[in-house]
Scaffold this active site. Sequence first.
Site, PDB file in Angstrom:
ATOM      1  N   LYS A 172       6.246   4.314 112.021  1.00 37.73           N
ATOM      2  CA  LYS A 172       6.181   4.788 110.622  1.00 37.73           C
ATOM      3  C   LYS A 172       7.482   5.487 110.240  1.00 37.73           C
ATOM      4  O   LYS A 172       7.992   5.328 109.120  1.00 37.73           O
ATOM      5  CB  LYS A 172       4.984   5.732 110.440  1.00 37.73           C
ATOM      6  N   THR A 187       2.687   5.072 117.584  1.00 40.43           N
ATOM      7  CA  THR A 187       2.729   4.300 116.349  1.00 40.43           C
ATOM      8  C   THR A 187       3.402   5.127 115.255  1.00 40.43           C
ATOM      9  O   THR A 187       3.941   4.580 114.305  1.00 40.43           O
ATOM     10  CB  THR A 187       1.314   3.892 115.895  1.00 40.43           C
ATOM     11  N   HIS A 245      -5.512   1.663 126.199  1.00 45.28           N
ATOM     12  CA  HIS A 245      -4.606   2.434 125.340  1.00 45.28           C
ATOM     13  C   HIS A 245      -3.878   3.562 126.031  1.00 45.28           C
ATOM     14  O   HIS A 245      -3.191   4.343 125.369  1.00 45.28           O
ATOM     15  CB  HIS A 245      -5.373   3.031 124.157  1.00 45.28           C
ATOM     16  N   LYS A 272       2.260  14.599 115.901  1.00 43.16           N
ATOM     17  CA  LYS A 272       1.374  13.828 116.788  1.00 43.16           C
ATOM     18  C   LYS A 272       0.422  14.814 117.445  1.00 43.16           C
ATOM     19  O   LYS A 272       0.605  16.018 117.323  1.00 43.16           O
ATOM     20  CB  LYS A 272       2.183  13.087 117.851  1.00 43.16           C
ATOM     21  N   ARG A 273      -0.605  14.301 118.161  1.00 39.95           N
ATOM     22  CA  ARG A 273      -1.490  15.216 118.868  1.00 39.95           C
ATOM     23  C   ARG A 273      -0.698  16.081 119.844  1.00 39.95           C
ATOM     24  O   ARG A 273       0.340  15.675 120.350  1.00 39.95           O
ATOM     25  CB  ARG A 273      -2.557  14.428 119.638  1.00 39.95           C
ATOM     26  N   LYS A 312       3.482  14.686 125.763  1.00 42.40           N
ATOM     27  CA  LYS A 312       4.287  14.394 124.568  1.00 42.40           C
ATOM     28  C   LYS A 312       5.454  15.375 124.433  1.00 42.40           C
ATOM     29  O   LYS A 312       6.354  15.178 123.641  1.00 42.40           O
ATOM     30  CB  LYS A 312       3.410  14.418 123.318  1.00 42.40           C
TER      31      LYS A 312
HETATM   32  C1  GLS Z   1      -3.336   6.113 122.464  1.00 38.38           C
HETATM   33  C2  GLS Z   1      -1.951   6.251 123.057  1.00 38.38           C
HETATM   34  O1  GLS Z   1      -1.793   7.535 123.579  1.00 38.38           O
HETATM   35  C3  GLS Z   1      -0.815   5.906 122.084  1.00 38.38           C
HETATM   36  O2  GLS Z   1       0.404   5.856 122.769  1.00 38.38           O
HETATM   37  C4  GLS Z   1      -1.078   4.557 121.424  1.00 38.38           C
HETATM   38  O3  GLS Z   1      -0.097   4.286 120.450  1.00 38.38           O
HETATM   39  C5  GLS Z   1      -2.456   4.572 120.784  1.00 38.38           C
HETATM   40  C6  GLS Z   1      -2.809   3.236 120.158  1.00 38.38           C
HETATM   41  O4  GLS Z   1      -2.684   2.204 121.079  1.00 38.38           O
HETATM   42  O5  GLS Z   1      -3.452   4.856 121.769  1.00 38.38           O
HETATM   43  N1  GLS Z   1      -4.330   6.204 123.484  1.00 38.38           N
HETATM   44  C7  GLS Z   1      -5.202   7.216 123.258  1.00 38.38           C
HETATM   45  O6  GLS Z   1      -6.162   7.507 123.954  1.00 38.38           O
HETATM   46  N2  GLS Z   1      -4.873   7.853 122.146  1.00 38.38           N
HETATM   47  C8  GLS Z   1      -3.783   7.250 121.602  1.00 38.38           C
HETATM   48  O7  GLS Z   1      -3.270   7.564 120.561  1.00 38.38           O
END
Ligand code: GLS
Length: 789
Positions: free
Chosen positions: A635, A631, A335, A523-524, A529
């Site tokens: 949305k 993701t 991921h 987002k986080r 980011k």
């Molecule tokens: C993450 C990625 O940072 C995101 O880009 C991704 O959409 C998500 C789901 O695949 O996974 N990996 C991570 O460690 N946290 C995330 O949100």
Amino acid sequence: MEFNKEKWKEKLEERLLEKFSVSLKDASPFEVYKALGETVMSFIAKDWYETKQEYSKTKQAFYLSSEFLMGRALGNNLINLGIDKEIQEFLKELGIDYNQIEDEEEDAALGNGGLGRLAACFMDSLATLNLPGQGYSIRYRNGIFNQYLRDGYQVEKPETWLKYEDVWSVMRPEDEVVVNFGYTSVRALPYDMPIIGYGTKNVNTLRLWEAHSIVDLDLGVFNQQDYLHATQDKTLAEDISRVLYPNDSTDEGKKLRLRQQYFFVSASLQDIIKKFKKVHGREFSKIPEFISIQLNDTHPVIAIPELMRILVDVEGVLWEDAWEIVKKTFSYTNHTILAEALEKWWVGLYQEVVPRIFQITEGIHNQFKNELANLYPNDVNKQNRMQIIQGNMIHMAWLAIYGSHKVNGVAELHTEILKEHELRDWYELYPDKFLNKTNGITQRRWLLKSNPQLASYITELIGDAWIKDLSELKKLEQFIDDKKVLSKIWDIKIEKKKELVEYLRETQGIDINPNSIFDVQVKRLHEYKRQLLNIFQVYDLYQQLKQNPNMDFVPTTYIYGAKAAPGYKVAKGIIRLINDIAQIINGDDEIKDRLKVVFVENYRVTVAEKIFPAADISEQISTAGKEASGTGNMKFMLNGAITLGTLDGANVEIAKEAGEENEYIFGMRVKDIEELRKKGYDPRFPYNNVTGLKQVVDALIDGRLSDLGSGIYREIHSLLMERGDQYFVLEDFEDYRRKQREINRDYKDKISWAKKMLKNIANAGKFSSDRTILEYANEIWNIKETKIK
Ligand code: GLS
């Protein structure tokens, strides 16, 4: 589900009386919520049971994930049962406000961000598609922390979703197992949550394990009145499922984290094998025919040696045979390429926590070491790079790839980067293992539930098949020149903006102009980011509006929502910076109503459901190559927001689907970054040459902005100016600002803007998690639709 008002009323009244000794007319919202939840549970009980029976006969996929960011269940469950409107109506007749009832539910916030929410969307899709798939995780007593702001800084308070118990969980003591660590053993007690599919009888399961000590109380010590020590074992055991690590994509490196991982993985595998044996006896070679296990990131990878342990130690299978089974059973999703997320465990720690698992891991390592020596006799470097145990570190990602039959990335670009860079050696060795599975989101929660106005309008235009097949949205393109449709879409957006304005007024006491552009980044909080790039642009814009009060400018509201990992100082500094600038701008009477900055406190799934539908602009501005997929971007798109983004993660595919002319794409591409890195990037160049940039960066240290003495602004300044601006914030600033201006101009043309919105909605079909899950089902898990009659 058929809705029978009398039956529901009767059940509800019965529940309220039995549980709370209260009548429907006197019940509190909390009591009504509980009783309603239990009534739902009683109505689905039979289908849930039958689903389990049917699935046990066929091949099943098990999704092992340390996170499931579920959010609330009531509304979603009612929608999927097809009785949401009926229940709302029915409660209204009784003088009960449904929204108030819904607000009684706490979010099940068992995840950090995208990775955990993806797992939740996958659960919804599996059930809706009648696919035999089950989730396994930990029943954290405290999910992701609640965020408060004090002086613009984040303060964390524990989240306590289980404080008043949870109506959606069923304890299953008969399935309890014992998990053995080197020094101690704990009881793993499962709780099942039903996952109700949309428009089907299938009810899937998410099983969450809770940790308990074997001995509750040391009576001897207790009798000596040493109360603290008498319950020590209990506390130590319960710690395992106490708290979710509030950390996204970094490895805490904590012993407790490894204990958590082994705890839920061992419990889940014992459970899976126990059920397999009930049906197939000791025919272990059949495991890959009936079981597929997905490892969601490296967190559950210890499952590979654990299955070896169960097969070899417990069941007496030969090592070689066990390894064949293991390889065919597991698959692994990566991921992120952030190195700190590819978990590595220190041998000493691993050995101490799970000694037998360490021996097995070593066995796997030695086996692979020999294979490598045969494969690359003349390339010792490569052999060393690929080894599972290197020096005193165990590389979980390598173990995952070696022990799986499939490895996937989460967006096309991400998978390419894995193949070409991060996992290049592995791709060369196992080209057939690698494949891409672009992420998706469930349209049931992220459109049908969160934006009922747009959902109904879409249904009015093209029918409701999109709810189960999002590619149907493509049919909306026929209305691209229909002024009535375009203006209705615009009006719905305004309505959703007004709802958000109302929410923010109530919760944060802030007034926002609903006719301003809502430019949103939720987002986080992470440096990659680049929330920093966003707020720098806002601050620059503010200077310009001050200097040039008559500037042609559509009022804009910049909205942020983000949690920072508690130990991540820079991220916390950026939160303060956003709030600092917000205070200056919002308090400036000259600027009033033209520019606003809002930081939404405690961003979470339930708040996200209000924010996505209200956004005009979706900020997806990560440094190219860093965001695996994203993701949230999907949305936003589904709700008609336009992407302002870099060509990173799934943004690339979003732009491809909707047409790049319908998004605002800016900044360096992955290859530009590679080239600039090679050439040598000097942030002082943009700093000195881009108009206004110096002013913005210097504000961090020249007294115009204040971190209240924490020193964090200086740190941020130094990261940019002295330590090389790793994330190219300054380099991308100018192009980003240019796009921001373009947006501001374009927004004035309502018709062409609404066309962009429609193009985005109509082309969001690819980003349904139904599509993603079907790909996993067909290409990785080999599971088949199993519909309950
Ligand atoms: C993450 C990625 O940072 C995101 O880009 C991704 O959409 C998500 C789901 O695949 O996974 N990996 C991570 O460690 N946290 C995330 O949100």
